[in-house]
Write an enzyme that holds these catalytic residues in place. Structure first.
Site, PDB file in Angstrom:
ATOM      1  N   ASP A  77       0.843  -1.194   0.000  1.00  0.00           N
ATOM      2  CA  ASP A  77       0.000   0.000   0.000  1.00  0.00           C
ATOM      3  C   ASP A  77       0.879   1.245   0.000  1.00  0.00           C
ATOM      4  O   ASP A  77       2.026   1.218   0.475  1.00  0.00           O
ATOM      5  CB  ASP A  77      -0.968   0.000   1.188  1.00  0.00           C
ATOM      6  CG  ASP A  77      -0.275   0.058   2.536  1.00  0.00           C
ATOM      7  OD1 ASP A  77       0.696  -0.702   2.744  1.00  0.00           O
ATOM      8  OD2 ASP A  77      -0.699   0.861   3.403  1.00  0.00           O
ATOM      9  N   GLU A 142      -0.061  -0.745   5.966  1.00  0.00           N
ATOM     10  CA  GLU A 142       1.028  -0.130   6.738  1.00  0.00           C
ATOM     11  C   GLU A 142       0.906   1.383   6.779  1.00  0.00           C
ATOM     12  O   GLU A 142       1.195   2.009   7.798  1.00  0.00           O
ATOM     13  CB  GLU A 142       2.379  -0.543   6.149  1.00  0.00           C
ATOM     14  CG  GLU A 142       3.554  -0.344   7.093  1.00  0.00           C
ATOM     15  CD  GLU A 142       4.143   1.067   7.051  1.00  0.00           C
ATOM     16  OE1 GLU A 142       4.912   1.421   7.969  1.00  0.00           O
ATOM     17  OE2 GLU A 142       3.833   1.816   6.096  1.00  0.00           O
TER      18      GLU A 142
END
Length: 390
Positions: A77, A142
Protein backbone atom coordinates in the site's frame (compact mmCIF):
# COMPACT_ATOMS: atom_id res chain seq x y z
CA UNK A 1 23.08 -24.01 -17.80
CA UNK A 2 23.18 -21.01 -15.52
CA UNK A 3 19.87 -19.28 -14.88
CA UNK A 4 19.48 -15.71 -16.06
CA UNK A 5 19.13 -13.42 -13.02
CA UNK A 6 15.64 -12.12 -12.37
CA UNK A 7 15.35 -8.46 -13.31
CA UNK A 8 13.63 -6.51 -10.51
CA UNK A 9 12.87 -3.53 -12.76
CA UNK A 10 9.77 -4.95 -14.50
CA UNK A 11 8.62 -6.35 -11.15
CA UNK A 12 8.79 -2.88 -9.63
CA UNK A 13 7.06 -1.35 -12.64
CA UNK A 14 4.17 -3.79 -12.41
CA UNK A 15 3.78 -3.09 -8.69
CA UNK A 16 3.81 0.68 -9.19
CA UNK A 17 1.14 0.41 -11.89
CA UNK A 18 -1.17 -1.13 -9.30
CA UNK A 19 -2.96 1.83 -7.72
CA UNK A 20 -2.79 0.45 -4.18
CA UNK A 21 -3.45 3.57 -2.13
CA UNK A 22 -4.32 2.45 1.41
CA UNK A 23 -6.50 0.41 1.89
CA UNK A 24 -7.01 -0.51 -1.78
CA UNK A 25 -5.21 -3.66 -2.91
CA UNK A 26 -5.12 -2.33 -6.45
CA UNK A 27 -3.87 -5.61 -7.92
CA UNK A 28 -0.45 -5.44 -6.25
CA UNK A 29 -0.94 -8.47 -4.01
CA UNK A 30 -2.51 -10.41 -6.88
CA UNK A 31 0.52 -9.72 -9.05
CA UNK A 32 2.94 -10.69 -6.29
CA UNK A 33 0.97 -13.84 -5.47
CA UNK A 34 1.05 -14.96 -9.10
CA UNK A 35 4.77 -14.25 -9.35
CA UNK A 36 5.71 -16.16 -6.19
CA UNK A 37 3.33 -19.06 -6.93
CA UNK A 38 5.13 -19.65 -10.23
CA UNK A 39 8.29 -20.37 -8.25
CA UNK A 40 6.87 -22.75 -5.69
CA UNK A 41 5.64 -20.47 -2.92
CA UNK A 42 2.44 -21.54 -1.20
CA UNK A 43 0.35 -18.39 -0.95
CA UNK A 44 -2.45 -17.35 1.39
CA UNK A 45 -4.59 -14.29 0.83
CA UNK A 46 -5.77 -13.06 4.21
CA UNK A 47 -8.54 -10.49 4.56
CA UNK A 48 -9.07 -8.97 7.99
CA UNK A 49 -11.78 -6.61 9.12
CA UNK A 50 -12.80 -4.78 12.25
CA UNK A 51 -15.86 -2.66 12.85
CA UNK A 52 -15.25 0.96 12.00
CA UNK A 53 -12.16 0.23 9.88
CA UNK A 54 -11.81 -0.76 6.22
CA UNK A 55 -11.28 -4.38 5.18
CA UNK A 56 -7.64 -5.03 4.34
CA UNK A 57 -6.15 -7.64 2.03
CA UNK A 58 -2.81 -9.20 2.97
CA UNK A 59 -0.54 -11.88 1.55
CA UNK A 60 1.50 -14.59 3.25
CA UNK A 61 3.67 -16.75 1.01
CA UNK A 62 6.14 -19.45 2.06
CA UNK A 63 8.44 -21.93 0.41
CA UNK A 64 10.16 -24.72 2.30
CA UNK A 65 9.42 -26.09 5.72
CA UNK A 66 11.04 -26.06 9.10
CA UNK A 67 13.93 -24.00 10.39
CA UNK A 68 15.67 -21.77 9.78
CA UNK A 69 12.78 -19.61 8.62
CA UNK A 70 13.63 -16.19 7.20
CA UNK A 71 10.70 -13.84 6.62
CA UNK A 72 10.61 -10.68 4.54
CA UNK A 73 7.94 -8.27 5.77
CA UNK A 74 6.70 -5.30 3.84
CA UNK A 75 3.74 -3.49 2.33
CA UNK A 76 2.38 -2.74 -1.10
CA UNK A 77 0.00 0.00 0.00
CA UNK A 78 1.11 3.56 -0.68
CA UNK A 79 0.18 7.06 0.37
CA UNK A 80 -1.88 9.23 -2.04
CA UNK A 81 -0.01 10.86 -4.89
CA UNK A 82 -1.00 14.40 -3.98
CA UNK A 83 -1.32 16.75 -6.97
CA UNK A 84 -0.80 14.43 -9.94
CA UNK A 85 -0.13 17.35 -12.31
CA UNK A 86 2.89 18.30 -10.22
CA UNK A 87 4.64 15.03 -11.07
CA UNK A 88 7.23 15.00 -13.85
CA UNK A 89 5.96 11.53 -14.76
CA UNK A 90 2.47 10.15 -13.96
CA UNK A 91 2.57 8.73 -10.42
CA UNK A 92 1.24 5.29 -11.39
CA UNK A 93 2.81 4.89 -14.82
CA UNK A 94 6.19 3.54 -13.64
CA UNK A 95 8.01 5.39 -16.41
CA UNK A 96 11.78 5.12 -16.70
CA UNK A 97 13.75 8.32 -17.19
CA UNK A 98 17.46 9.06 -16.74
CA UNK A 99 18.06 5.76 -14.98
CA UNK A 100 15.18 6.07 -12.51
CA UNK A 101 11.84 4.33 -12.16
CA UNK A 102 9.29 7.00 -11.25
CA UNK A 103 6.12 6.31 -9.31
CA UNK A 104 4.32 6.36 -6.00
CA UNK A 105 5.75 3.63 -3.81
CA UNK A 106 8.99 3.24 -5.78
CA UNK A 107 10.99 3.61 -2.56
CA UNK A 108 8.33 3.13 0.09
CA UNK A 109 8.35 0.26 -0.38
CA UNK A 110 7.58 -1.50 -3.63
CA UNK A 111 11.26 -1.26 -4.57
CA UNK A 112 12.26 -3.41 -1.60
CA UNK A 113 9.45 -5.88 -2.32
CA UNK A 114 10.58 -6.22 -5.95
CA UNK A 115 14.25 -6.58 -4.98
CA UNK A 116 13.63 -9.23 -2.33
CA UNK A 117 11.22 -11.15 -4.54
CA UNK A 118 13.78 -11.22 -7.35
CA UNK A 119 16.54 -12.25 -4.93
CA UNK A 120 14.44 -15.03 -3.41
CA UNK A 121 13.42 -16.35 -6.82
CA UNK A 122 17.05 -16.45 -7.96
CA UNK A 123 18.09 -18.27 -4.79
CA UNK A 124 15.37 -20.89 -5.23
CA UNK A 125 16.14 -21.40 -8.92
CA UNK A 126 19.85 -21.75 -8.20
CA UNK A 127 19.49 -24.05 -5.18
CA UNK A 128 17.92 -27.44 -5.75
CA UNK A 129 17.34 -28.01 -2.08
CA UNK A 130 17.87 -25.82 0.95
CA UNK A 131 17.21 -26.50 4.57
CA UNK A 132 14.63 -24.12 5.94
CA UNK A 133 12.01 -21.66 4.68
CA UNK A 134 11.64 -18.26 3.05
CA UNK A 135 8.43 -16.35 3.49
CA UNK A 136 6.80 -13.06 2.59
CA UNK A 137 4.46 -11.15 4.90
CA UNK A 138 3.00 -8.39 2.76
CA UNK A 139 0.27 -6.10 4.04
CA UNK A 140 -1.97 -3.48 2.50
CA UNK A 141 -2.38 -1.52 5.73
CA UNK A 142 1.03 -0.13 6.74
CA UNK A 143 0.40 3.43 5.59
CA UNK A 144 -3.06 3.43 7.20
CA UNK A 145 -4.42 2.51 10.63
CA UNK A 146 -2.24 -0.64 10.77
CA UNK A 147 -5.10 -2.52 12.44
CA UNK A 148 -6.03 -5.17 9.88
CA UNK A 149 -2.57 -5.78 8.49
CA UNK A 150 0.72 -7.08 9.86
CA UNK A 151 -0.44 -7.49 13.47
CA UNK A 152 -3.28 -9.81 12.46
CA UNK A 153 -1.23 -11.66 9.86
CA UNK A 154 1.33 -12.44 12.56
CA UNK A 155 -1.41 -13.82 14.79
CA UNK A 156 -2.57 -16.01 11.90
CA UNK A 157 1.03 -17.16 11.33
CA UNK A 158 1.36 -18.18 14.97
CA UNK A 159 -1.91 -20.09 14.88
CA UNK A 160 -0.87 -21.91 11.70
CA UNK A 161 2.74 -22.75 12.52
CA UNK A 162 4.47 -20.09 10.45
CA UNK A 163 6.36 -18.05 13.07
CA UNK A 164 9.75 -17.15 11.54
CA UNK A 165 13.12 -17.38 13.23
CA UNK A 166 14.23 -13.98 11.91
CA UNK A 167 12.64 -11.18 9.90
CA UNK A 168 13.80 -8.37 7.64
CA UNK A 169 11.41 -5.46 7.12
CA UNK A 170 12.14 -3.79 3.80
CA UNK A 171 11.55 -0.20 4.88
CA UNK A 172 13.86 2.30 3.12
CA UNK A 173 16.40 2.55 5.93
CA UNK A 174 19.35 4.03 4.05
CA UNK A 175 19.90 7.75 4.62
CA UNK A 176 22.42 9.03 2.06
CA UNK A 177 23.80 5.95 0.31
CA UNK A 178 22.47 2.44 -0.09
CA UNK A 179 23.73 0.39 2.82
CA UNK A 180 24.67 3.18 5.20
CA UNK A 181 22.01 2.35 7.81
CA UNK A 182 20.25 -0.67 9.30
CA UNK A 183 17.42 -0.11 11.76
CA UNK A 184 17.69 -2.49 14.69
CA UNK A 185 14.97 -0.89 16.80
CA UNK A 186 12.60 2.04 17.07
CA UNK A 187 11.70 4.59 19.65
CA UNK A 188 8.35 4.31 21.36
CA UNK A 189 5.56 6.82 20.84
CA UNK A 190 3.04 8.02 23.42
CA UNK A 191 0.64 10.95 22.92
CA UNK A 192 -1.19 12.90 25.62
CA UNK A 193 -4.13 15.28 25.78
CA UNK A 194 -4.30 17.35 28.97
CA UNK A 195 -7.26 19.62 29.73
CA UNK A 196 -7.80 22.10 32.56
CA UNK A 197 -11.32 23.29 33.36
CA UNK A 198 -11.84 26.79 34.75
CA UNK A 199 -14.61 29.37 34.89
CA UNK A 200 -15.36 31.76 32.05
CA UNK A 201 -15.47 35.47 32.83
CA UNK A 202 -14.86 39.02 31.65
CA UNK A 203 -11.24 40.00 31.19
CA UNK A 204 -11.93 43.22 33.16
CA UNK A 205 -12.95 41.18 36.21
CA UNK A 206 -10.44 38.32 36.37
CA UNK A 207 -11.11 37.79 40.09
CA UNK A 208 -14.62 36.61 39.18
CA UNK A 209 -13.30 33.97 36.77
CA UNK A 210 -11.00 30.99 37.07
CA UNK A 211 -8.50 31.22 34.23
CA UNK A 212 -7.18 27.80 33.17
CA UNK A 213 -4.49 29.23 30.88
CA UNK A 214 -1.81 30.06 33.52
CA UNK A 215 -2.23 26.61 35.05
CA UNK A 216 -1.80 24.79 31.77
CA UNK A 217 1.01 27.14 30.72
CA UNK A 218 2.92 26.32 33.92
CA UNK A 219 2.48 22.62 33.26
CA UNK A 220 3.53 22.86 29.61
CA UNK A 221 6.59 24.91 30.49
CA UNK A 222 7.73 22.31 33.01
CA UNK A 223 7.26 19.23 30.87
CA UNK A 224 8.79 20.91 27.81
CA UNK A 225 11.92 21.75 29.80
CA UNK A 226 12.18 18.33 31.46
CA UNK A 227 15.08 16.01 30.69
CA UNK A 228 13.64 12.54 30.35
CA UNK A 229 16.91 10.63 30.09
CA UNK A 230 20.42 10.70 28.60
CA UNK A 231 19.76 8.00 26.04
CA UNK A 232 21.77 4.78 25.99
CA UNK A 233 24.03 2.75 23.76
CA UNK A 234 21.45 2.41 20.99
CA UNK A 235 19.04 5.29 21.58
CA UNK A 236 19.33 9.06 21.58
CA UNK A 237 17.77 10.88 24.55
CA UNK A 238 13.98 10.69 24.65
CA UNK A 239 12.12 13.75 23.40
CA UNK A 240 8.87 15.55 24.20
CA UNK A 241 7.17 17.81 21.68
CA UNK A 242 4.17 20.00 22.49
CA UNK A 243 1.98 19.97 19.40
CA UNK A 244 -0.95 22.21 20.33
CA UNK A 245 -2.18 24.61 23.02
CA UNK A 246 -5.78 25.58 22.46
CA UNK A 247 -8.49 27.48 24.36
CA UNK A 248 -11.06 27.78 21.57
CA UNK A 249 -11.48 31.47 22.34
CA UNK A 250 -11.58 34.08 19.55
CA UNK A 251 -12.45 36.97 21.89
CA UNK A 252 -9.82 39.20 23.46
CA UNK A 253 -11.99 40.28 26.41
CA UNK A 254 -13.18 36.85 27.57
CA UNK A 255 -11.37 34.51 29.93
CA UNK A 256 -12.00 30.99 28.60
CA UNK A 257 -13.39 28.15 30.65
CA UNK A 258 -11.11 25.48 29.26
CA UNK A 259 -7.55 25.04 28.00
CA UNK A 260 -6.16 21.96 26.29
CA UNK A 261 -2.64 20.95 25.32
CA UNK A 262 -1.41 17.97 23.33
CA UNK A 263 2.09 16.58 23.29
CA UNK A 264 3.97 13.53 22.06
CA UNK A 265 6.83 11.67 23.69
CA UNK A 266 9.29 9.63 21.62
CA UNK A 267 11.10 7.44 24.09
CA UNK A 268 13.91 4.95 24.36
CA UNK A 269 14.04 1.63 26.16
CA UNK A 270 14.72 3.61 29.33
CA UNK A 271 10.94 4.03 29.60
CA UNK A 272 7.63 2.28 29.02
CA UNK A 273 4.04 3.40 28.70
CA UNK A 274 3.31 2.97 32.42
CA UNK A 275 6.34 4.90 33.65
CA UNK A 276 5.69 7.85 31.34
CA UNK A 277 2.00 8.00 32.21
CA UNK A 278 2.98 8.01 35.87
CA UNK A 279 5.44 10.85 35.32
CA UNK A 280 2.85 13.01 33.54
CA UNK A 281 0.28 12.36 36.26
CA UNK A 282 2.83 13.33 38.92
CA UNK A 283 3.56 16.61 37.12
CA UNK A 284 -0.17 17.35 36.89
CA UNK A 285 -0.53 16.65 40.60
CA UNK A 286 2.26 19.12 41.41
CA UNK A 287 0.63 21.93 39.43
CA UNK A 288 -2.77 21.10 40.91
CA UNK A 289 -1.33 21.41 44.40
CA UNK A 290 0.19 24.78 43.53
CA UNK A 291 -2.56 26.34 41.42
CA UNK A 292 -5.68 24.17 41.62
CA UNK A 293 -7.89 23.38 38.67
CA UNK A 294 -9.87 20.41 37.45
CA UNK A 295 -7.57 18.34 35.24
CA UNK A 296 -8.16 15.45 32.86
CA UNK A 297 -5.37 13.45 31.24
CA UNK A 298 -5.75 10.95 28.41
CA UNK A 299 -2.99 8.98 26.75
CA UNK A 300 -2.84 7.23 23.40
CA UNK A 301 -0.29 4.47 23.10
CA UNK A 302 1.47 4.40 19.77
CA UNK A 303 4.30 1.88 19.86
CA UNK A 304 6.60 0.66 22.58
CA UNK A 305 10.35 1.06 22.22
CA UNK A 306 12.28 -2.03 21.18
CA UNK A 307 15.75 -3.15 20.22
CA UNK A 308 17.13 -6.21 18.44
CA UNK A 309 20.44 -6.59 20.20
CA UNK A 310 23.42 -6.88 17.86
CA UNK A 311 24.40 -10.51 17.47
CA UNK A 312 24.85 -13.11 14.78
CA UNK A 313 21.77 -12.18 12.77
CA UNK A 314 22.48 -8.44 12.79
CA UNK A 315 26.14 -9.19 12.05
CA UNK A 316 25.23 -11.40 9.11
CA UNK A 317 23.19 -8.61 7.53
CA UNK A 318 25.90 -6.03 8.23
CA UNK A 319 28.51 -8.25 6.61
CA UNK A 320 26.34 -8.88 3.55
CA UNK A 321 25.74 -5.15 3.06
CA UNK A 322 29.43 -4.33 3.47
CA UNK A 323 30.53 -7.03 1.04
CA UNK A 324 28.14 -5.74 -1.64
CA UNK A 325 28.56 -1.99 -1.11
CA UNK A 326 31.88 -1.51 0.68
CA UNK A 327 30.00 0.35 3.42
CA UNK A 328 29.72 -0.89 6.98
CA UNK A 329 26.16 0.14 7.87
CA UNK A 330 25.42 2.12 10.99
CA UNK A 331 23.03 0.48 13.44
CA UNK A 332 20.22 2.94 14.11
CA UNK A 333 16.99 3.29 16.07
CA UNK A 334 15.97 6.66 14.64
CA UNK A 335 12.76 7.59 12.89
CA UNK A 336 9.12 6.97 13.57
CA UNK A 337 7.26 3.69 13.79
CA UNK A 338 7.10 0.78 11.35
CA UNK A 339 5.53 -2.65 11.24
CA UNK A 340 8.68 -3.97 12.89
CA UNK A 341 6.96 -2.94 16.13
CA UNK A 342 4.58 -5.88 15.63
CA UNK A 343 7.16 -8.38 14.41
CA UNK A 344 9.45 -7.87 17.42
CA UNK A 345 6.95 -9.76 19.61
CA UNK A 346 7.50 -12.90 17.51
CA UNK A 347 11.16 -12.99 16.45
CA UNK A 348 14.30 -10.85 16.08
CA UNK A 349 13.70 -8.20 13.43
CA UNK A 350 15.64 -5.49 11.65
CA UNK A 351 14.90 -3.06 8.83
CA UNK A 352 16.98 -2.69 5.71
CA UNK A 353 16.15 -1.12 2.39
CA UNK A 354 17.07 1.60 -0.11
CA UNK A 355 17.65 5.32 0.32
CA UNK A 356 14.63 7.15 1.72
CA UNK A 357 15.28 10.52 0.05
CA UNK A 358 12.06 10.72 -2.01
CA UNK A 359 9.56 8.71 0.03
CA UNK A 360 6.06 10.24 0.16
CA UNK A 361 7.25 13.06 -2.13
CA UNK A 362 6.15 14.28 -5.54
CA UNK A 363 8.29 12.47 -8.14
CA UNK A 364 9.11 9.58 -5.82
CA UNK A 365 11.63 7.47 -7.70
CA UNK A 366 14.27 4.78 -7.41
CA UNK A 367 17.47 4.48 -9.36
CA UNK A 368 17.64 1.28 -11.40
CA UNK A 369 21.25 0.82 -10.30
CA UNK A 370 20.18 1.07 -6.66
CA UNK A 371 17.28 -1.33 -7.18
CA UNK A 372 19.59 -3.98 -8.64
CA UNK A 373 22.16 -3.35 -5.90
CA UNK A 374 19.43 -3.84 -3.28
CA UNK A 375 18.53 -7.14 -4.96
CA UNK A 376 22.18 -8.20 -4.78
CA UNK A 377 22.35 -7.38 -1.07
CA UNK A 378 19.17 -9.31 -0.32
CA UNK A 379 20.49 -12.19 -2.40
CA UNK A 380 23.69 -12.34 -0.37
CA UNK A 381 21.73 -12.13 2.90
CA UNK A 382 19.57 -15.08 1.82
CA UNK A 383 22.53 -17.17 0.70
CA UNK A 384 24.52 -16.42 3.85
CA UNK A 385 21.52 -17.00 6.10
CA UNK A 386 20.93 -20.52 4.82
CA UNK A 387 24.61 -21.44 4.97
CA UNK A 388 25.15 -20.16 8.52
CA UNK A 389 24.29 -21.61 11.88
CA UNK A 390 22.36 -18.82 13.61
Amino acid sequence: MKNTPTDPVPVLQELIRCRSVTPAEGGALTYLENLLSQHGFVCHRLVFREEGTPDVENLFARIGSGAPHLCFAGHTDVVPEGIAEAWTHPPFAAEISNGYVYGRGACDMKGSVAAFAAAAIDFIRGTRKFKGSISFLITGDEEGPAINGTAKVLQWMRENGHVPDHCIVGEPSSAEKLGDTIKIGRRGSLSFTVTVEGKQGHAAYPHKADNPIPKLARFVDRIAAAKLDDGNEHFDPSTLAVTTFDVGNPAGNVIPSRATAKFNIRFSTEHGFASLKGWVEDEVAKITAEMGGAWTVSATEGADAFITEPGRFVGLVQDAVERETGILPKLSTSGGTSDARFVKDYCPVLEFGPVNATIHQTDERMAIEELRATQAIYGRIIADYFSAEL
